[in-house]
Design a protein around this motif. Structure first.
Motif, PDB file in Angstrom:
ATOM      1  N   THR A  31      35.919  47.443  66.088  1.00 49.74           N
ATOM      2  CA  THR A  31      36.652  46.984  67.272  1.00 49.74           C
ATOM      3  C   THR A  31      36.861  48.153  68.247  1.00 49.74           C
ATOM      4  O   THR A  31      36.834  47.955  69.451  1.00 49.74           O
ATOM      5  N   GLY A  32      37.027  49.370  67.728  1.00 49.89           N
ATOM      6  CA  GLY A  32      37.168  50.541  68.613  1.00 49.89           C
ATOM      7  C   GLY A  32      35.917  50.698  69.483  1.00 49.89           C
ATOM      8  O   GLY A  32      36.005  50.876  70.696  1.00 49.89           O
ATOM      9  N   LEU A  35      35.726  47.966  72.066  1.00 52.65           N
ATOM     10  CA  LEU A  35      36.668  48.181  73.172  1.00 52.65           C
ATOM     11  C   LEU A  35      36.215  49.330  74.071  1.00 52.65           C
ATOM     12  O   LEU A  35      36.382  49.272  75.292  1.00 52.65           O
ATOM     13  N   ARG A  36      35.621  50.377  73.458  1.00 51.85           N
ATOM     14  CA  ARG A  36      35.140  51.491  74.292  1.00 51.85           C
ATOM     15  C   ARG A  36      33.999  51.018  75.194  1.00 51.85           C
ATOM     16  O   ARG A  36      33.844  51.497  76.307  1.00 51.85           O
ATOM     17  N   ILE A  53      44.009  52.105  75.063  1.00 48.78           N
ATOM     18  CA  ILE A  53      43.313  53.099  74.220  1.00 48.78           C
ATOM     19  C   ILE A  53      43.834  54.503  74.531  1.00 48.78           C
ATOM     20  O   ILE A  53      44.173  55.267  73.622  1.00 48.78           O
ATOM     21  N   ARG A  57      48.028  52.948  72.107  1.00 45.18           N
ATOM     22  CA  ARG A  57      48.642  51.685  71.669  1.00 45.18           C
ATOM     23  C   ARG A  57      47.573  50.664  71.306  1.00 45.18           C
ATOM     24  O   ARG A  57      46.420  50.774  71.749  1.00 45.18           O
ATOM     25  N   LEU A  58      47.975  49.659  70.529  1.00 49.75           N
ATOM     26  CA  LEU A  58      47.027  48.609  70.150  1.00 49.75           C
ATOM     27  C   LEU A  58      46.866  47.621  71.306  1.00 49.75           C
ATOM     28  O   LEU A  58      47.849  47.289  71.972  1.00 49.75           O
ATOM     29  N   VAL A  59      45.651  47.159  71.538  1.00 51.70           N
ATOM     30  CA  VAL A  59      45.451  46.087  72.519  1.00 51.70           C
ATOM     31  C   VAL A  59      45.939  44.774  71.886  1.00 51.70           C
ATOM     32  O   VAL A  59      46.235  44.727  70.698  1.00 51.70           O
ATOM     33  N   ILE A  64      41.652  40.997  70.695  1.00 56.75           N
ATOM     34  CA  ILE A  64      40.859  41.467  69.546  1.00 56.75           C
ATOM     35  C   ILE A  64      40.213  40.292  68.821  1.00 56.75           C
ATOM     36  O   ILE A  64      39.028  40.299  68.506  1.00 56.75           O
ATOM     37  N   GLY A  85      38.250  48.898  61.657  1.00 55.78           N
ATOM     38  CA  GLY A  85      39.283  48.970  62.712  1.00 55.78           C
ATOM     39  C   GLY A  85      40.025  47.659  62.917  1.00 55.78           C
ATOM     40  O   GLY A  85      40.899  47.576  63.767  1.00 55.78           O
ATOM     41  N   ARG A  88      44.435  45.351  62.182  1.00 53.81           N
ATOM     42  CA  ARG A  88      45.269  46.524  62.428  1.00 53.81           C
ATOM     43  C   ARG A  88      46.734  46.217  62.151  1.00 53.81           C
ATOM     44  O   ARG A  88      47.565  47.116  62.194  1.00 53.81           O
ATOM     45  N   GLN A  92      46.949  40.143  62.814  1.00 48.81           N
ATOM     46  CA  GLN A  92      45.479  40.088  62.849  1.00 48.81           C
ATOM     47  C   GLN A  92      44.916  39.690  61.477  1.00 48.81           C
ATOM     48  O   GLN A  92      43.930  38.957  61.388  1.00 48.81           O
ATOM     49  N   ARG A 133      36.814  62.415  72.579  1.00 54.11           N
ATOM     50  CA  ARG A 133      37.353  61.074  72.778  1.00 54.11           C
ATOM     51  C   ARG A 133      38.619  61.142  73.608  1.00 54.11           C
ATOM     52  O   ARG A 133      39.453  62.021  73.405  1.00 54.11           O
ATOM     53  N   ASP A 135      41.206  59.494  73.475  1.00 53.92           N
ATOM     54  CA  ASP A 135      42.454  59.249  72.748  1.00 53.92           C
ATOM     55  C   ASP A 135      42.676  60.244  71.609  1.00 53.92           C
ATOM     56  O   ASP A 135      43.429  59.977  70.692  1.00 53.92           O
TER      57      ASP A 135
HETATM   58  P1  AMP Z   1      39.432  53.165  66.615  1.00 55.88           P
HETATM   59  O1  AMP Z   1      38.078  53.549  67.145  1.00 55.88           O
HETATM   60  O2  AMP Z   1      39.349  52.111  65.543  1.00 55.88           O
HETATM   61  O3  AMP Z   1      40.244  54.368  66.205  1.00 55.88           O
HETATM   62  O4  AMP Z   1      40.226  52.469  67.819  1.00 55.88           O
HETATM   63  C1  AMP Z   1      40.507  53.169  69.022  1.00 55.88           C
HETATM   64  C2  AMP Z   1      41.580  52.415  69.808  1.00 55.88           C
HETATM   65  O5  AMP Z   1      41.105  51.087  70.130  1.00 55.88           O
HETATM   66  C3  AMP Z   1      42.883  52.166  69.061  1.00 55.88           C
HETATM   67  O6  AMP Z   1      43.776  53.285  69.130  1.00 55.88           O
HETATM   68  C4  AMP Z   1      43.438  50.960  69.818  1.00 55.88           C
HETATM   69  O7  AMP Z   1      43.943  51.316  71.091  1.00 55.88           O
HETATM   70  C5  AMP Z   1      42.174  50.137  70.038  1.00 55.88           C
HETATM   71  N1  AMP Z   1      41.888  49.230  68.906  1.00 55.88           N
HETATM   72  C6  AMP Z   1      40.828  49.294  68.054  1.00 55.88           C
HETATM   73  N2  AMP Z   1      40.853  48.298  67.164  1.00 55.88           N
HETATM   74  C7  AMP Z   1      41.962  47.574  67.441  1.00 55.88           C
HETATM   75  C8  AMP Z   1      42.564  46.416  66.874  1.00 55.88           C
HETATM   76  N3  AMP Z   1      42.033  45.799  65.796  1.00 55.88           N
HETATM   77  N4  AMP Z   1      43.705  45.948  67.429  1.00 55.88           N
HETATM   78  C9  AMP Z   1      44.256  46.520  68.512  1.00 55.88           C
HETATM   79  N5  AMP Z   1      43.758  47.637  69.092  1.00 55.88           N
HETATM   80  C10 AMP Z   1      42.617  48.160  68.577  1.00 55.88           C
END
Ligand code: AMP
Length: 196
Positions: A31-32, A35-36, A53, A57-59, A64, A85, A88, A92, A133, A135
């Motif tokens: 999911t990361g 989202l990217r 991101i 914070r979580l979206v 998702i 990912g 979370r 979910q 990255r 974040d």
């Molecule tokens: P990751 O690459 O999995 O570390 O995700 C990077 C960022 O994407 C996270 O810090 C969140 O902002 C967002 N993100 C990724 N997966 C999720 C998820 N399942 N639910 C909500 N936000 C997510």
């Protein structure tokens, strides 16, 4: 069968996911990564994703689950997939349970990567230098750690209660960790089917 990889930021989920999908021959659904890619569009939703991101914070759960549900509809997911990912949080996890139930899918293994916090922080500092990255700044990293503790760590109990959780010490070389993961899940590509 679907496999879920859980772990705090810096636990090596990305690295181990790549090895696992290669070994098992199933798609990697991160999911990361999704989202990217989505944040690059010129839309209000993309700007909202980028803000979440970059602040760690979580979206929203609904966004998702929409992305995941669309991706899981792909024909390449018929034989199973690796979720990296997601989930979370417990909302979910319940939404995924519901989706799997509707599709007649089985959640096979949930693998949780365990790494001491001090080791995580030094890995993330290193990753910030190498990958750049947006974040991985110190403030965002500490917020992501907090969110992991508050929202994601309760999933360890959730999946223990479901009987699907395998905890794997994720310290040592990536090869050692990979071998432990394979041992934890039985390691056979043939067991990786959606429908059972
Ligand atoms: P990751 O690459 O999995 O570390 O995700 C990077 C960022 O994407 C996270 O810090 C969140 O902002 C967002 N993100 C990724 N997966 C999720 C998820 N399942 N639910 C909500 N936000 C997510």
């Amino acid at each position: 069968m679907v496999i879920v990889l859980l772990g705090p930021p810096g636990s090596g989920k990305g690295t181990q996911s790549l090895r696992l999908v290669k070994h098992l021959g199933i798609p990697h659904i991160s999911t990361g990564e999704m989202l990217r890619a989505a944040r690059k569009q010129n839309t209000a939703e993309a700007r909202d994703i980028a803000e979440h991101i970059d602040s760690g914070r979580l979206v929203s759960d609904s966004l998702i689950m929409r992305l995941v549900e669309e991706r899981l509809a792909g024909t390449d997911c018929e034989k199973g997939c690796l979720l990296d990912g997601v989930p979370r949080n417990t909302t979910q996890a319940r939404m995924l349970d519901d989706l799997f139930h509707r599709r007649g899918w089985v959640l096979g293994h949930v693998v949780a990567l365990d790494v001491p916090r001090t080791e995580l922080v030094s890995r993330l500092v290193e990753r910030a230098k190498v990958q750049g990255r947006t974040d991985d700044t110190p403030e965002t990293v500490s917020r992501r750690m907090e969110i992991y503790e508050q929202e994601t760590a309760p999933l360890l109990k959730y999946f223990t209660d479901q009987g699907t959780l395998k905890r794997v010490p994720a310290v040592g070389s990536p090869e050692e960790v990979f071998r432990r993961i394979l041992a934890a899940i039985g390691g056979q590509a043939a067991s990786c089917r959606c429908r059972e």
